[in-house]
Write a protein that holds these residues in place. Structure first.
Motif, short mmCIF file in Angstrom:
data_model
loop_
_atom_site.label_atom_id
_atom_site.label_comp_id
_atom_site.label_asym_id
_atom_site.label_seq_id
_atom_site.Cartn_x
_atom_site.Cartn_y
_atom_site.Cartn_z
N THR A 171 44.45 34.68 41.08
CA THR A 171 44.88 35.21 39.48
C THR A 171 43.68 35.81 39.20
OG1 THR A 171 43.52 33.25 38.34
CG2 THR A 171 46.26 33.00 38.99
N LEU A 172 43.76 36.76 38.78
CA LEU A 172 42.85 37.47 37.72
C LEU A 172 41.22 36.95 36.79
CD1 LEU A 172 42.05 39.87 35.96
CD2 LEU A 172 43.68 40.09 34.20
N VAL A 173 42.37 35.14 36.30
CA VAL A 173 40.92 34.57 36.11
C VAL A 173 40.15 34.04 36.47
CG1 VAL A 173 40.76 32.44 34.98
CG2 VAL A 173 42.49 33.62 33.70
N GLN A 174 41.13 33.92 38.44
CA GLN A 174 39.72 33.77 39.38
C GLN A 174 39.07 34.96 39.82
OE1 GLN A 174 43.46 32.47 41.95
NE2 GLN A 174 42.95 30.30 42.37
N ARG A 175 39.47 35.67 39.63
CA ARG A 175 38.35 36.99 40.28
C ARG A 175 37.06 37.06 38.95
NH1 ARG A 175 39.55 39.16 44.75
NH2 ARG A 175 37.53 39.19 45.26
N ARG A 176 37.71 37.35 37.23
CA ARG A 176 37.12 36.92 36.98
C ARG A 176 35.60 36.21 36.77
NH1 ARG A 176 40.52 38.68 31.88
NH2 ARG A 176 40.68 41.02 31.80
N LYS A 177 36.30 34.78 37.18
CA LYS A 177 35.29 33.58 37.27
C LYS A 177 34.17 34.55 38.62
CE LYS A 177 37.89 30.25 35.34
NZ LYS A 177 37.72 28.56 35.56
N GLN A 178 34.80 34.83 39.44
CA GLN A 178 34.48 34.79 41.39
C GLN A 178 33.23 35.73 40.38
OE1 GLN A 178 37.78 35.59 43.55
NE2 GLN A 178 37.25 33.48 44.40
N LEU A 179 33.58 37.24 40.47
CA LEU A 179 33.00 38.47 39.92
C LEU A 179 32.24 38.04 38.93
CD1 LEU A 179 36.11 40.35 40.59
CD2 LEU A 179 34.47 40.37 42.08
N GLY A 180 31.58 37.42 37.66
CA GLY A 180 31.40 37.37 36.93
C GLY A 180 31.89 37.84 35.47
N TRP A 181 32.71 38.31 35.61
CA TRP A 181 33.39 39.72 35.42
C TRP A 181 33.15 39.63 33.50
CZ3 TRP A 181 37.65 42.38 37.15
CH2 TRP A 181 37.85 43.42 36.14
N PHE A 219 38.88 44.94 43.68
CA PHE A 219 39.19 43.86 43.55
C PHE A 219 40.49 43.51 44.06
CE2 PHE A 219 34.22 44.98 43.29
CZ PHE A 219 33.80 44.14 44.25
N LEU A 220 40.98 43.30 45.00
CA LEU A 220 42.53 42.98 43.77
C LEU A 220 42.54 41.36 43.55
CD1 LEU A 220 43.05 43.95 48.01
CD2 LEU A 220 43.52 45.63 45.71
N PHE A 221 43.93 41.24 43.01
CA PHE A 221 44.29 39.87 43.00
C PHE A 221 46.05 39.98 42.83
CE2 PHE A 221 43.42 42.64 38.82
CZ PHE A 221 44.59 41.93 37.69
N GLY A 222 46.52 39.07 42.96
CA GLY A 222 48.18 38.28 42.31
C GLY A 222 48.73 39.39 43.15
N GLU A 223 50.11 39.58 43.46
CA GLU A 223 50.67 40.06 44.62
C GLU A 223 49.75 41.28 45.78
OE1 GLU A 223 53.59 38.71 45.92
OE2 GLU A 223 53.47 37.56 44.25
N ALA A 224 48.83 41.24 44.80
CA ALA A 224 47.65 42.95 46.07
C ALA A 224 46.82 42.05 46.46
CB ALA A 224 47.72 43.65 45.48
N ASP A 225 46.73 40.89 46.30
CA ASP A 225 45.72 39.92 47.01
C ASP A 225 46.50 39.55 48.46
OD1 ASP A 225 43.28 39.00 48.41
OD2 ASP A 225 42.97 37.59 46.15
N LEU A 226 46.69 39.75 49.44
CA LEU A 226 47.36 38.86 50.42
C LEU A 226 45.73 38.59 51.22
CD1 LEU A 226 50.73 40.98 50.97
CD2 LEU A 226 50.55 38.79 49.81
N PRO A 255 33.27 44.29 47.64
CA PRO A 255 34.40 44.32 46.94
C PRO A 255 35.66 44.01 48.32
CG PRO A 255 33.60 46.85 47.59
CD PRO A 255 32.70 45.79 47.90
N ASP A 256 36.63 43.74 48.23
CA ASP A 256 38.30 43.83 49.24
C ASP A 256 38.22 45.10 49.97
OD1 ASP A 256 38.54 40.77 48.17
OD2 ASP A 256 39.73 41.92 47.17
N LEU A 257 38.00 46.56 49.20
CA LEU A 257 38.32 47.42 49.91
C LEU A 257 36.91 48.70 49.48
CD1 LEU A 257 42.10 47.91 49.35
CD2 LEU A 257 41.14 47.30 51.73
N GLY A 258 36.73 49.07 49.88
CA GLY A 258 34.85 50.50 49.99
C GLY A 258 34.12 50.19 50.09
N ALA A 259 32.95 50.47 49.21
CA ALA A 259 31.71 50.30 49.11
C ALA A 259 31.60 49.01 48.03
CB ALA A 259 31.11 51.50 49.28
N ALA A 260 29.83 49.21 47.89
CA ALA A 260 29.22 48.38 47.13
C ALA A 260 30.08 49.15 45.60
CB ALA A 260 28.57 47.77 47.23
N PRO A 261 29.49 48.57 44.16
CA PRO A 261 30.42 49.50 43.57
C PRO A 261 28.82 50.27 43.17
CG PRO A 261 30.55 46.74 42.63
CD PRO A 261 30.16 47.61 44.32
N ALA A 262 29.31 51.73 42.91
CA ALA A 262 28.45 52.75 42.38
C ALA A 262 28.38 52.29 41.03
CB ALA A 262 28.59 54.30 43.12
#
Length: 188
Positions: free
Chosen positions: A148-158, A136-143, A169-176
């Motif tokens: 932001t990390l805060v936005q991703r944490r909320k979206q993912l139920g961190w 899951f990407l965020f910041g400058e890697a998330d183009l 996920p943004d890349l890869g398979a569903a989390p193993a």
């Protein structure tokens, strides 16, 4: 003399891993960042290892030339994924993956955009080399979103979610289960 006077372009990674209680594992992961087969890379240093026994989480600070940082962090991550099984990991911090946070920061003569490119390349390499790795990407890697990390944490139920199988996920398979919610990348 400053590092920029030497021509070095430096960046750092604060690699967050879900292990602190087995010191030999943490050290093995840190050593993997330094080089292969006992061959130390001269442009890579492990500056610090902070481990919290209650959280069962460590942060390994790796500094390197921007050109060497991606491969160095990749080697440490590969060792972490081999050594840490999230199905048996315990700690009071909600560690979500064997490697669950990979922040990359510019230090000298490097911009955040370049750190983002290194982070994205690292993410792509991880999903190629680690079956079950989800990124899951965020910041400058998330183009182009640059969430932001805060936005991703909320979206993912961190901090509340424990079943990640439905996440895309943004890349890869569903989390193993073994890897967990494996990595979020950023560059600040």
């Amino acid at each position: 003399m400053s590092s920029s006077g030497l021509g070095l372009r430096l960046a750092a990674c604060l690699l967050n891993i879900s292990e602190a209680r087995r010191k030999h594992i943490v050290e093995k992961i840190a050593n993997a960042a330094l080089g292969k087969n006992g061959q130390k890379h001269p442009e890579v240093s492990v500056l610090n290892i902070f481990s919290d026994q209650d959280y069962n989480r460590s942060v390994i600070t790796i500094a390197a030339s921007i050109d060497a940082l991606g491969n160095s962090v990749l080697a440490a991550c590969l060792e972490a994924f081999q050594s840490i099984d999230m199905q048996v990991q315990e700690g009071i911090h909600p560690c979500l993956g064997a490697v669950d946070l990979i922040p990359i920061y510019p230090l000298t003569d490097v911009g955040v955009e370049e750190c983002g490119a290194v982070a994205r390349s690292l993410a792509e390499n991880l999903v190629l080399h680690v079956p079950g790795c989800s990124v899951f990407l965020f910041g400058e890697a998330d183009l182009p979103e640059k969430r932001t990390l805060v936005q991703r944490r909320k979206q993912l139920g961190w901090f509340t979610r424990r079943d990640f199988s439905a996440l895309e996920p943004d890349l890869g398979a569903a989390p193993a289960r073994r890897c967990g919610l494996t990595a979020c990348f950023r560059a600040l």
